[in-house]
Design a protein around this motif. Structure first.
Motif, PDB file in Angstrom:
ATOM      1  N   CYS A   1       0.828  -1.204   0.000  1.00  0.00           N
ATOM      2  CA  CYS A   1       0.000   0.000   0.000  1.00  0.00           C
ATOM      3  C   CYS A   1       0.862   1.253   0.000  1.00  0.00           C
ATOM      4  O   CYS A   1       0.613   2.197  -0.764  1.00  0.00           O
TER       5      CYS A   1
ATOM      6  N   ALA B   1       1.720   8.550  -6.245  1.00  0.00           N
ATOM      7  CA  ALA B   1       1.184   9.869  -5.907  1.00  0.00           C
ATOM      8  C   ALA B   1       1.572  10.965  -6.893  1.00  0.00           C
ATOM      9  O   ALA B   1       0.713  11.769  -7.276  1.00  0.00           O
TER      10      ALA B   1
ATOM     11  N   ILE C   1       1.285   4.176  -2.848  1.00  0.00           N
ATOM     12  CA  ILE C   1       1.070   5.590  -2.525  1.00  0.00           C
ATOM     13  C   ILE C   1       2.297   6.421  -2.889  1.00  0.00           C
ATOM     14  O   ILE C   1       2.197   7.436  -3.585  1.00  0.00           O
TER      15      ILE C   1
END
Length: 124
Positions: free
Chosen positions: A15, A23, A19
């Motif tokens: 995860c 991002a 991210i």
């Protein structure tokens, strides 16, 4: 302990990788109207999942037992109010005061609540 560490690692590391690596690209895509709408829907879904988990954990932390209230096709888990844990309720109230009244940083609040929980176990 090893199983818990491994489970935590394989659950959260991917995860965080998604991210941190994705991002910058997601922010560039925000200007695209179609993709921005999809990201807004995904954000709403994630907020709903987090709210559901928060209610589930609050219900099972603050109360010792729950029961299911059924009305037609609807099933609603409700707490047994007589099984309210006074210690958990006091820590919850303390966390709410630290969050909304004192506006302390979240890591400090989590640390203090963890110490309060440990203290209630260690003290007779």
């Amino acid at each position: 302990l090893l199983g818990a560490l491994l489970t935590t690692w394989v659950t959260f590391v991917p995860c965080f990788l998604f991210i941190f690596l994705g991002a910058p690209y997601v922010e560039k895509l925000r200007h695209n109207a179609a993709i921005s709408a999809a990201l807004t829907g995904i954000t709403a879904s994630v907020v709903g999942v987090i709210a559901n988990l928060a209610l589930y954990f609050a219900e099972h932390t603050l109360f010792g037992r729950t029961f299911t209230w059924t009305w037609g096709p609807f099933n609603l888990p409700l707490p047994d109010l007589g099984t309210l844990s006074p210690v958990a309720a006091a820590i919850t109230v303390a966390a709410l005061v630290m969050t909304f009244v004192l506006k302390w940083p979240m890591l400090r609040i989590i640390g203090i609540c963890a110490l309060l929980g440990i203290g209630t176990i260690l003290l007779p």
